[in-house]
Design a protein around this motif. Structure first.
Motif, PDB file in Angstrom:
ATOM      1  N   GLN B 264       0.803  -1.287   0.099  1.00 31.10           N
ATOM      2  CA  GLN B 264       0.040   0.122   0.030  1.00 31.10           C
ATOM      3  C   GLN B 264       0.861   1.385  -0.129  1.00 31.10           C
ATOM      4  OE1 GLN B 264      -3.007  -0.360   2.902  1.00 31.10           O
ATOM      5  NE2 GLN B 264      -3.579   1.930   2.806  1.00 31.10           N
ATOM      6  N   GLY B 265       0.453   2.209  -0.701  1.00 27.83           N
ATOM      7  CA  GLY B 265       1.233   3.379  -0.618  1.00 27.83           C
ATOM      8  C   GLY B 265       0.327   4.417   0.145  1.00 27.83           C
ATOM      9  N   GLY B 266       1.265   5.400   0.464  1.00 27.79           N
ATOM     10  CA  GLY B 266       0.618   6.454   1.364  1.00 27.79           C
ATOM     11  C   GLY B 266       0.485   7.774   0.773  1.00 27.79           C
ATOM     12  N   SER B 267       0.596   7.879  -0.497  1.00 27.41           N
ATOM     13  CA  SER B 267       0.649   9.089  -1.327  1.00 27.41           C
ATOM     14  C   SER B 267      -0.809   9.569  -1.498  1.00 27.41           C
ATOM     15  CB  SER B 267       1.496   8.968  -2.567  1.00 27.41           C
ATOM     16  OG  SER B 267       2.714   8.787  -2.269  1.00 27.41           O
ATOM     17  N   THR B 268      -1.021  10.686  -1.301  1.00 26.38           N
ATOM     18  CA  THR B 268      -2.393  11.293  -1.672  1.00 26.38           C
ATOM     19  C   THR B 268      -2.442  11.569  -3.277  1.00 26.38           C
ATOM     20  OG1 THR B 268      -1.596  13.442  -1.246  1.00 26.38           O
ATOM     21  CG2 THR B 268      -2.422  12.354   0.454  1.00 26.38           C
ATOM     22  N   SER B 286      14.988  12.222   0.291  1.00 28.89           N
ATOM     23  CA  SER B 286      14.770  13.727  -0.146  1.00 28.89           C
ATOM     24  C   SER B 286      13.741  14.180  -1.127  1.00 28.89           C
ATOM     25  CB  SER B 286      16.278  14.219  -0.897  1.00 28.89           C
ATOM     26  OG  SER B 286      16.442  13.584  -1.761  1.00 28.89           O
ATOM     27  N   ARG B 287      13.496  13.289  -2.100  1.00 28.36           N
ATOM     28  CA  ARG B 287      12.487  13.265  -2.995  1.00 28.36           C
ATOM     29  C   ARG B 287      11.271  13.299  -2.358  1.00 28.36           C
ATOM     30  NH1 ARG B 287       9.235   9.915  -6.944  1.00 28.36           N
ATOM     31  NH2 ARG B 287       7.975  10.093  -5.095  1.00 28.36           N
ATOM     32  N   LYS B 288      10.885  12.371  -1.557  1.00 27.33           N
ATOM     33  CA  LYS B 288       9.661  12.278  -0.831  1.00 27.33           C
ATOM     34  C   LYS B 288       9.643  13.538  -0.039  1.00 27.33           C
ATOM     35  CE  LYS B 288       7.342   9.133  -0.328  1.00 27.33           C
ATOM     36  NZ  LYS B 288       6.097   9.009  -1.340  1.00 27.33           N
ATOM     37  N   VAL B 289      10.589  14.179   0.696  1.00 24.61           N
ATOM     38  CA  VAL B 289      10.427  15.373   1.348  1.00 24.61           C
ATOM     39  C   VAL B 289       9.961  16.462   0.577  1.00 24.61           C
ATOM     40  CG1 VAL B 289      11.677  17.165   2.735  1.00 24.61           C
ATOM     41  CG2 VAL B 289      12.040  14.623   3.267  1.00 24.61           C
ATOM     42  N   GLN B 290      10.830  16.611  -0.867  1.00 20.68           N
ATOM     43  CA  GLN B 290      10.385  17.613  -1.503  1.00 20.68           C
ATOM     44  C   GLN B 290       9.014  17.361  -2.053  1.00 20.68           C
ATOM     45  OE1 GLN B 290      13.237  17.780  -5.131  1.00 20.68           O
ATOM     46  NE2 GLN B 290      11.993  19.567  -5.926  1.00 20.68           N
ATOM     47  N   GLU B 291       8.264  16.083  -2.102  1.00 31.45           N
ATOM     48  CA  GLU B 291       7.229  15.930  -3.103  1.00 31.45           C
ATOM     49  C   GLU B 291       6.121  16.506  -1.992  1.00 31.45           C
ATOM     50  OE1 GLU B 291       6.253  11.651  -4.280  1.00 31.45           O
ATOM     51  OE2 GLU B 291       5.044  11.856  -2.620  1.00 31.45           O
ATOM     52  N   ALA B 292       6.443  16.110  -0.534  1.00 31.36           N
ATOM     53  CA  ALA B 292       5.667  16.521   0.379  1.00 31.36           C
ATOM     54  C   ALA B 292       5.275  18.410   0.636  1.00 31.36           C
ATOM     55  CB  ALA B 292       6.096  15.978   1.753  1.00 31.36           C
ATOM     56  N   PHE B 293       6.519  18.616   0.507  1.00 30.70           N
ATOM     57  CA  PHE B 293       6.475  20.188   0.584  1.00 30.70           C
ATOM     58  C   PHE B 293       5.776  20.854  -0.536  1.00 30.70           C
ATOM     59  CE2 PHE B 293      10.237  19.927   3.965  1.00 30.70           C
ATOM     60  CZ  PHE B 293       9.443  20.558   4.613  1.00 30.70           C
ATOM     61  N   MET B 294       5.875  20.357  -1.691  1.00 31.24           N
ATOM     62  CA  MET B 294       5.392  20.639  -3.077  1.00 31.24           C
ATOM     63  C   MET B 294       3.936  20.424  -2.849  1.00 31.24           C
ATOM     64  SD  MET B 294       8.088  19.859  -6.068  1.00 31.24           S
ATOM     65  CE  MET B 294       7.850  21.205  -7.407  1.00 31.24           C
ATOM     66  N   SER B 295       3.418  19.362  -2.512  1.00 35.53           N
ATOM     67  CA  SER B 295       2.012  18.805  -2.407  1.00 35.53           C
ATOM     68  C   SER B 295       1.491  20.111  -1.260  1.00 35.53           C
ATOM     69  CB  SER B 295       2.009  17.762  -1.641  1.00 35.53           C
ATOM     70  OG  SER B 295       2.505  16.625  -2.511  1.00 35.53           O
ATOM     71  N   LEU B 296       2.024  20.063  -0.381  1.00 36.48           N
ATOM     72  CA  LEU B 296       1.434  21.341   0.572  1.00 36.48           C
ATOM     73  C   LEU B 296       1.156  22.880  -0.026  1.00 36.48           C
ATOM     74  CD1 LEU B 296       3.587  20.365   3.739  1.00 36.48           C
ATOM     75  CD2 LEU B 296       0.885  20.329   3.690  1.00 36.48           C
ATOM     76  N   LEU B 297       2.182  23.101  -1.008  1.00 36.31           N
ATOM     77  CA  LEU B 297       2.112  24.231  -1.669  1.00 36.31           C
ATOM     78  C   LEU B 297       1.269  24.358  -2.621  1.00 36.31           C
ATOM     79  CD1 LEU B 297       6.123  24.879  -1.924  1.00 36.31           C
ATOM     80  CD2 LEU B 297       4.587  26.267  -0.599  1.00 36.31           C
ATOM     81  N   LEU B 298       1.043  23.247  -3.286  1.00 32.61           N
ATOM     82  CA  LEU B 298       0.147  23.162  -4.174  1.00 32.61           C
ATOM     83  C   LEU B 298      -1.339  23.165  -3.810  1.00 32.61           C
ATOM     84  CD1 LEU B 298       0.115  22.388  -7.461  1.00 32.61           C
ATOM     85  CD2 LEU B 298      -0.515  20.232  -6.862  1.00 32.61           C
ATOM     86  N   GLU B 299      -1.658  22.580  -2.314  1.00 35.45           N
ATOM     87  CA  GLU B 299      -2.795  22.727  -1.738  1.00 35.45           C
ATOM     88  C   GLU B 299      -3.120  24.100  -1.315  1.00 35.45           C
ATOM     89  OE1 GLU B 299      -5.348  20.441  -0.900  1.00 35.45           O
ATOM     90  OE2 GLU B 299      -4.473  18.528  -1.676  1.00 35.45           O
ATOM     91  N   LEU B 300      -2.016  24.839  -0.978  1.00 42.07           N
ATOM     92  CA  LEU B 300      -1.981  26.278  -0.249  1.00 42.07           C
ATOM     93  C   LEU B 300      -2.645  27.283  -1.544  1.00 42.07           C
ATOM     94  CD1 LEU B 300      -1.184  27.922   2.073  1.00 42.07           C
ATOM     95  CD2 LEU B 300       0.549  28.527   0.963  1.00 42.07           C
ATOM     96  N   HIS B 301      -2.158  26.977  -2.871  1.00 43.35           N
ATOM     97  CA  HIS B 301      -2.413  27.915  -3.766  1.00 43.35           C
ATOM     98  C   HIS B 301      -3.648  27.526  -4.525  1.00 43.35           C
ATOM     99  CE1 HIS B 301       0.999  30.399  -3.111  1.00 43.35           C
ATOM    100  NE2 HIS B 301       1.862  29.542  -3.325  1.00 43.35           N
TER     101      HIS B 301
END
Lengths: 128, 813
Positions: B264-268, B286-301
């Motif tokens: 199972q993957g935990g990705s939204t 590092s890619r997972k961390v970047q992915e998480a931050f970019m996801s947050l930013l995407l949701e923010l905007h």
């Protein structure tokens, strides 16, 4: 630009003459109008496309007119009036060389109206 | 040109930029932070407390502590600043890509639309095939776009709406009546119509480097059931989380630990989108961390609907040869042959199932696995009350049906596409063709293309059965055009029509053999000294080259046939007579005719060119015969009708253009000879088709190449058969290539050539003399002007002119 206008006017004038020569319908009388120029074919699909091309021409959309006429050409590829109208469209778009080539092509199929088309080509040549 | 001014899209380039520039902040932190940090312990270790002066010691020890704290604080501030800068950078990247165009949209290439108008030649078989290829379904009720019903000669079709190059047309129900192989009537709800077009078939794309293809859809056009099914399957808390889901990650970790493997993957959905959209497939922390931050930013905007719409268009859902199928819009057409809004529950569940693994759950390659996945999703849909229990069970009982992968919209036409791309690049930048979502309307006629492909395939198999040693060695190429417009209706570049590779129609330069002979006869006719009844001597001929070599052509049957009417020497394709004729009229004149007919290659005036010792591609030969078939109109052979933007605005149209390079009388006269080739000569096996037709067979030296070029009133077809290693074959143009032409034209319908308008028939005696009207002699066709020439009376008998001609020829050789 002015030259194109002169050529267009000449071509439209000749078109009206040709249209009048080509039709023997009793309801046409002597008053030749632009609508009668549509009688370059009896095929309903071609006439419909002529109408669409005319509308596009009047709106100044030469490119669209040319595509309608090219659809008509596929239905009646050897109808000189289709080619004539295409010549008119490209001339309106400023391409007199191509107009001349299309008129020369039209002449291949314009049996009875050879004189007219020759005159038209002569006029065009004179203007070039 | 409009293509040159089009805006540069935001494509995948940010991905690479992103990865490279991402290293910069980490470099700075590795050179900055550890350097500062290493100084702190070294200073601390150098200070040792003294027992004698405790206050001073305390004061001394307090000072480094404050310094240590200060430096720690500075380090923290530095890290925070770097982090903030990184966030700003990521934020800019996210917004830049998401606010602009998100995808490089390949140009979509379409075949010609099928125009329906009274009088058009159209067989029921063609209409049936064209409907099936365009994904229409036979149905008892014509109640939705894409369905049709046939009742005797009348076809009721619910035509889909389509953005044609000259404007969009709405969907509507039409009726077409076919009688005796032609359309008798076309009508719709408003009554009889003059012309209605079916929407054209998609025949391929001009893809960017990664060959990603997609059909963009708006969220409001996506069935709500699909959206709901996607969310409950891939990300139940999509509308609640902020881009990442800690509970989802935790749940996935537990599930994976319990299973002992990755189950199972935990990705939204947001993370999946970010991963596909911005990042590479690299699996690292590092890619997972970047992915998480970019996801947050995407949701923010952006709101959830925008993110969902992007996901629906981005996700990878399959592969069709080189073409990657991205997004639900294209996947719906690819797997089920219909637009997204027409999908039923089972089809929706099948597509949603593909998200987990487009290859693993491919319904065509792995139907059982795909069905299990589909049924699982249908169960989830019922449990979540997206659909009723009954609907779910009904959908589970339905078979896993996908549209035929063999239909036209599913395959590409590599040979035709290659030429179309070449021609488009004269006016458009490749980058724009690959990314601007242009719509390209071409001249390809799928019915003609299908006919030539089938004919070539079956005939090459027959030839190989006759010569088993050639099994899988024979190759072919074919070009079919419209006689009057020069539109390319079919192009075959290889025996395997789906092959993306060497395109023989464009690039195979092969000896053309007797296909060149009409240029010799044209030069003779135009000289004013010859007509089709003129006697030509088919006798051994020797020509000495400049280097002293001797050219001594032989006939196919190795015998010489003596004096024969010129028409017969053409129809029998006699080499010696043609060589003699060509040398008489002059090599340069023959070269001039070839050039004037449209051959652009430099042709050295060697005697052997008279018999076709020059190498040209099938497309070049088509150009030459096009000029003949069109009565002397030299026109570019074209594949493109019109180009529009993705929004339907017309950028260019390519109507007929060309130049009348020959008097049509001359071309009709030449065609009279080519008609004789079909009527009585080497192409007489075409007698089973409606007559008259015109054409010429061609066989190169040692039978390395078999050709046929011929035309009816509508189409010109040029066929080549040979081997890539240029080996000899036991076939001639007549047995190797002609049958492919014959079968193609039988399938597409043959329209006999129109009677000549500028020729008259004049009797000619056996000596080649023109005789009075009504004389009993062989009749040949002549330009009207020849009626004025001197003739001999029927009673005057044979004059000595024939002997004069012979002695005149003999003097020359």
């Amino acid at each position: 630009m002015a030259r194109s206008t002169v050529l267009t006017t000449t071509l439209v004038g000749m078109a009206l003459i040709l249209g009048g020569c080509a039709t023997n319908s009793p309801d046409q009388g002597d008053n030749i109008n632009y609508g009668e120029f549509r009688q370059g074919s009896e095929h309903p699909a071609v006439l419909m496309l002529f109408g669409q091309a005319d509308d596009a021409m009047q709106a100044g959309n030469w490119s669209a007119a040319l595509t309608y006429l090219d659809q008509a050409r596929r239905i009646e590829p050897r109808n000189p009036y289709v080619l004539y109208r295409q010549a008119k469209a490209v001339l309106s778009a400023g391409d007199s060389t191509r107009a001349k080539q299309l008129l020369e092509r039209a002449r291949v199929f314009a049996n009875e109206d050879d004189d007219m088309l020759n005159y038209l080509l002569y006029e065009l040549e004179f203007q070039l | 040109m409009p293509g040159k001014s089009t805006q540069k899209p935001a494509n995948k380039k940010p991905v690479r930029k992103n990865t490279a520039s991402q290293k910069e902040p980490s470099k700075k932190s590795s050179t900055g932070a550890p350097k500062g940090a290493s100084k702190v312990p070294s200073k601390m270790s150098s200070k040792k407390p003294s027992d004698q002066n405790s206050r001073a010691k305390q004061a001394e020890s307090g000072k480094p502590k404050r310094q240590w704290k200060g430096k720690l604080l500075a380090l923290l501030i530095l890290l925070l600043t770097l982090f903030a800068a990184w966030m700003v950078y990521l934020d800019a990247e996210v917004r830049k890509a998401f606010d602009g165009k998100k995808w490089a949209l390949p140009a979509k290439v379409y075949a010609r639309p099928l125009a329906l108008y009274p009088g058009r030649l159209l067989s029921p078989e063609q209409l049936q095939a064209e409907l099936q290829w365009a994904d229409y379904r036979a149905s008892g009720q014509v109640d939705r776009p894409g369905t049709y019903k046939r009742a005797g000669d009348t076809w009721q079709i619910y035509r889909r709406g389509f953005p044609f190059w000259d404007g969009p047309e709405a969907s509507r129900v039409i009726k077409v009546t076919i009688s005796s192989g032609r359309i008798a009537r076309v009508s719709d709800a408003d009554g009889t119509q003059a012309l209605i077009r079916l929407e054209p078939q998609y025949i391929g794309g001009i893809f960017p480097v990664h060959n990603e293809d997609r059909e963009l859809v708006r969220l409001e056009d996506v069935p709500p059931v699909l959206v709901a099914a996607l969310i409950i399957t891939e990300d139940k808390r999509f509308f609640e989380h902020w881009g990442i889901s800690p509970t989802g990650i935790a749940r996935a970790m537990v599930a994976n630990m319990q299973a002992g493997r990755m189950v199972q993957g935990g990705s939204t959905l947001t993370q999946q989108l970010v991963k596909n959209f911005f990042l590479t497939n690299e699996r690292s922390l590092s890619r997972k961390v970047q992915e998480a931050f970019m996801s947050l930013l995407l949701e923010l905007h952006y709101d959830k609907e925008e993110i969902l719409e992007a996901y629906i268009n981005e996700v990878y859902l399959g592969q069709a040869g080189r073409r990657g199928i991205h997004g639900f819009g294209l996947a719906s057409r690819f797997y089920f042959g219909k637009p997204l809004r027409e999908l039923d529950h089972a089809e929706i569940a099948t597509l949603v199932g593909l998200v987990k693994g487009a290859s693993f759950y491919n319904p065509r390659r792995n139907p059982q696995r795909s069905k299990e996945r589909r049924d699982l999703i249908l169960r989830l849909m019922a449990d979540s009350k997206i659909i009723s229990e009954a609907d779910s069970l009904r959908a589970m009982r339905s078979p896993l049906l996908t549209a035929s992968p063999r239909r036209a919209g599913q395959r590409e036409y590599p040979a035709f596409l290659e030429l179309a791309k070449q021609q488009l690049q004269q006016d458009y930048r490749l980058q724009d063709l690959q990314s601007e979502g242009l719509r390209i309307f071409t001249t390809l006629d799928p019915w003609v293309q299908n006919a030539v492909e089938q004919a070539a395939d079956s005939h090459l198999s027959r030839l190989e059965n006759r010569a088993p040693s050639l099994k899988n060695k024979l190759e072919t190429a074919a070009v079919v055009t419209s006689v009057d417009g020069g539109e390319i209706r079919a192009l075959l570049g290889a025996r395997d029509a789906s092959f993306f590779g060497f395109n023989r129609a464009l690039n195979a330069k092969r000896a053309v053999g007797s296909l060149a002979k009409p240029a010799v006869y044209l030069a003779a006719l135009r000289s004013g000294n010859y007509h089709w009844g003129t006697l030509v001597d088919d006798a051994p001929v020797t020509v000495e080259g400049q280097d002293g070599s001797l050219w001594q052509p032989q006939n196919y049957d190795k015998t010489s046939h003596g004096l024969l009417p010129m028409q017969e020497t053409l129809q029998r394709s006699l080499n010696q007579a043609t060589a003699r004729l060509g040398m008489t009229v002059g090599l340069n004149n023959v070269v001039d005719e070839l050039t004037r007919l449209g051959i652009r290659d430099d042709i050295p005036p060697y005697p052997s060119l008279l018999l076709g010792a020059m190498s040209l591609s099938p497309l070049e030969m088509t150009q030459m015969y096009q000029t003949i078939a069109s009565e002397g109109f030299l026109m570019p052979l074209r594949t493109i009708d019109a180009v529009t933007t993705a929004d339907g605005d017309m950028l260019s149209s390519y109507a007929i253009r060309g130049q009348q390079v020959y008097d049509p009388v001359t071309m009709e006269w030449l065609t009279a000879g080519l008609k004789a080739v079909v009527r009585d000569g080497t192409a007489r096996r075409l007698n089973s088709l409606p007559q008259p037709l015109a054409g010429k067979t061609g066989t190169s030296d040692d039978q390395r190449d078999a050709w046929y070029a011929g035309f009816d009133n509508r189409h010109l077809g040029v066929i080549w058969v040979g081997m890539d290693d240029n080996a000899a074959m036991p076939f001639t143009g007549s047995s190797g290539a002609l049958p492919i032409w014959q079968e193609t034209f039988r399938r597409i319908g043959t329209e006999p050539l129109a009677p000549p308008r500028n020729l008259v028939q004049i009797p000619v005696n056996e000596q080649g003399q023109l005789m009075d009207e009504g004389c009993s002699a062989t009749v040949y066709e002549f330009p009207v002007a020849w009626q004025e020439k001197d003739r001999i009376s029927c009673e005057s008998g044979v004059k000595s002119l024939g002997r004069e001609i012979r002695s005149w020829l003999d003097r020359l050789f």
